[in-house]
Design a protein around this motif. Sequence first.
Motif, PDB file in Angstrom:
ATOM      1  N   LYS A  66       0.828  -1.209   0.000  1.00  0.00           N
ATOM      2  CA  LYS A  66       0.000   0.000   0.000  1.00  0.00           C
ATOM      3  C   LYS A  66       0.863   1.260   0.000  1.00  0.00           C
ATOM      4  CE  LYS A  66      -3.781   2.368   2.363  1.00  0.00           C
ATOM      5  NZ  LYS A  66      -3.146   3.702   2.278  1.00  0.00           N
ATOM      6  N   ILE A  69       2.281   1.883  -3.478  1.00  0.00           N
ATOM      7  CA  ILE A  69       1.282   2.389  -4.418  1.00  0.00           C
ATOM      8  C   ILE A  69       0.925   3.837  -4.098  1.00  0.00           C
ATOM      9  CG2 ILE A  69      -1.135   2.115  -5.140  1.00  0.00           C
ATOM     10  CD1 ILE A  69      -0.626  -0.925  -5.024  1.00  0.00           C
ATOM     11  N   ASP A  70       0.803   4.154  -2.813  1.00  0.00           N
ATOM     12  CA  ASP A  70       0.547   5.544  -2.410  1.00  0.00           C
ATOM     13  C   ASP A  70       1.679   6.460  -2.880  1.00  0.00           C
ATOM     14  OD1 ASP A  70      -1.798   4.778  -1.199  1.00  0.00           O
ATOM     15  OD2 ASP A  70      -1.001   4.816   0.849  1.00  0.00           O
ATOM     16  N   VAL A  73       1.416   7.160  -6.646  1.00  0.00           N
ATOM     17  CA  VAL A  73       0.384   8.140  -6.985  1.00  0.00           C
ATOM     18  C   VAL A  73       0.821   9.547  -6.563  1.00  0.00           C
ATOM     19  CG1 VAL A  73      -2.007   8.835  -6.593  1.00  0.00           C
ATOM     20  CG2 VAL A  73      -1.449   6.420  -6.910  1.00  0.00           C
ATOM     21  N   GLU A  74       1.483   9.648  -5.419  1.00  0.00           N
ATOM     22  CA  GLU A  74       2.001  10.954  -4.994  1.00  0.00           C
ATOM     23  C   GLU A  74       3.005  11.504  -6.008  1.00  0.00           C
ATOM     24  OE1 GLU A  74       3.725  10.214  -1.212  1.00  0.00           O
ATOM     25  OE2 GLU A  74       1.794   9.830  -0.216  1.00  0.00           O
ATOM     26  N   GLU A  77       0.855  10.809  -9.921  1.00  0.00           N
ATOM     27  CA  GLU A  77      -0.562  11.209  -9.923  1.00  0.00           C
ATOM     28  C   GLU A  77      -1.531  10.132 -10.381  1.00  0.00           C
ATOM     29  OE1 GLU A  77      -0.922  14.846 -12.129  1.00  0.00           O
ATOM     30  OE2 GLU A  77       0.001  16.041 -10.505  1.00  0.00           O
ATOM     31  N   ARG A  78      -1.052   9.066 -10.985  1.00  0.00           N
ATOM     32  CA  ARG A  78      -1.951   8.023 -11.464  1.00  0.00           C
ATOM     33  C   ARG A  78      -1.163   6.732 -11.683  1.00  0.00           C
ATOM     34  NH1 ARG A  78      -5.195   9.588 -15.378  1.00  0.00           N
ATOM     35  NH2 ARG A  78      -5.374   7.554 -16.413  1.00  0.00           N
ATOM     36  N   HIS A 119      -4.986  -2.663  -3.669  1.00  0.00           N
ATOM     37  CA  HIS A 119      -4.686  -1.249  -3.445  1.00  0.00           C
ATOM     38  C   HIS A 119      -4.632  -0.425  -4.729  1.00  0.00           C
ATOM     39  CE1 HIS A 119      -4.269  -1.769   0.803  1.00  0.00           C
ATOM     40  NE2 HIS A 119      -3.397  -2.754   0.632  1.00  0.00           N
ATOM     41  N   VAL A 120      -4.522  -1.077  -5.869  1.00  0.00           N
ATOM     42  CA  VAL A 120      -4.500  -0.314  -7.122  1.00  0.00           C
ATOM     43  C   VAL A 120      -5.898  -0.139  -7.712  1.00  0.00           C
ATOM     44  CG1 VAL A 120      -4.220  -2.121  -8.890  1.00  0.00           C
ATOM     45  CG2 VAL A 120      -3.015   0.067  -9.128  1.00  0.00           C
ATOM     46  N   ILE A 123      -7.749   3.221  -7.361  1.00  0.00           N
ATOM     47  CA  ILE A 123      -7.174   4.235  -8.252  1.00  0.00           C
ATOM     48  C   ILE A 123      -7.728   4.059  -9.657  1.00  0.00           C
ATOM     49  CG2 ILE A 123      -5.018   5.076  -9.268  1.00  0.00           C
ATOM     50  CD1 ILE A 123      -3.697   3.878  -6.621  1.00  0.00           C
ATOM     51  N   ARG A 126     -11.414   5.043  -9.967  1.00  0.00           N
ATOM     52  CA  ARG A 126     -11.597   6.496 -10.049  1.00  0.00           C
ATOM     53  C   ARG A 126     -11.228   7.020 -11.431  1.00  0.00           C
ATOM     54  NH1 ARG A 126      -9.325   6.404  -4.758  1.00  0.00           N
ATOM     55  NH2 ARG A 126      -7.268   7.001  -5.570  1.00  0.00           N
ATOM     56  N   GLN A 127     -10.174   6.463 -12.006  1.00  0.00           N
ATOM     57  CA  GLN A 127      -9.743   6.870 -13.352  1.00  0.00           C
ATOM     58  C   GLN A 127     -10.686   6.368 -14.436  1.00  0.00           C
ATOM     59  OE1 GLN A 127      -4.930   6.456 -12.391  1.00  0.00           O
ATOM     60  NE2 GLN A 127      -5.923   5.010 -13.744  1.00  0.00           N
TER      61      GLN A 127
END
Length: 279
Positions: A66, A69-70, A73-74, A77-78, A119-120, A123, A126-127
């Motif tokens: 996790k 993956i966080d 994205v930070e 962004e994706r 965990h992905v 993301i 949402r995309q």
Amino acid sequence: MDNKKTWFITGASKGFGLSLVRQLLNQGQRVAATSRNLEQLKDVVGTDSPSFLPLQVDLGSDSSVKAAIDRTVETFERIDVVVNNAGYGIGGSIEELSDKESRDSFDINVFGTLHVIRHVMPIMRRQHSGHIFNISSIAGIAANTGWAMYAATKFSIVGLTEVLAEDVREFGVKVTIVAPGAFRTSFLTKESLALPECPIAEYQSVRESHEKYLQMNGQQAGDPEKAAAAIIQTATAAEPPLYLLLGEDAYNRAMRKLEFLAEEFKRSEELARSMAYHG
């Protein structure tokens, strides 16, 4: 590739993973790559490009996955494409392998993949886009003597991926099972292959199978660079396949398994059709 994408690749310090990382970076893509050994990963990739995010991850730990993956994205962004590549081979009959040896293989080969997907997916939902590649093996379709536990983990990847593809289709997320045959990677070396700590002498056919594969090391027909290129190409397809067989040996074994299954299923056809209630 027309558009720049963010890839998340596990097991990236060798084999398919490393080939993927290098090719993608050469193509200008953004790559987050994981390894148990961060310094080794940095050394073998050999770049400090802002498009490359090396991550030290324990795939057996949900929280470690996790965090990676966080961080991805930070940074980028994706996440557009995931390649669950990390894993290792394990030989031996079921009787020879301890509970720990068996569970350790599932922790990395299966639960590591599950951690990443878990965990992905928020993301990608949402995309409303994304593509997940789960690296199985031809052993996850057609297994050989002496590799029961490895086959069990790779059959698990096939089964969960088939259902995953159905579950996430409505979110615009694509899913592909990759089933390679024998490729000239480090897979048959000590760092990637576990054999029973307490082998049983009576399993002669198991020993012979292991010896045959160990002798194959460095002589495998498959080129990992071509395999990586095939995965990258598949990620650009509007309608990618659910199954991506890599290697002539993989294709031939899969087709033989189809024939075997058809014959086996027909053997019990009459009995299967006789199970209904008759009132």
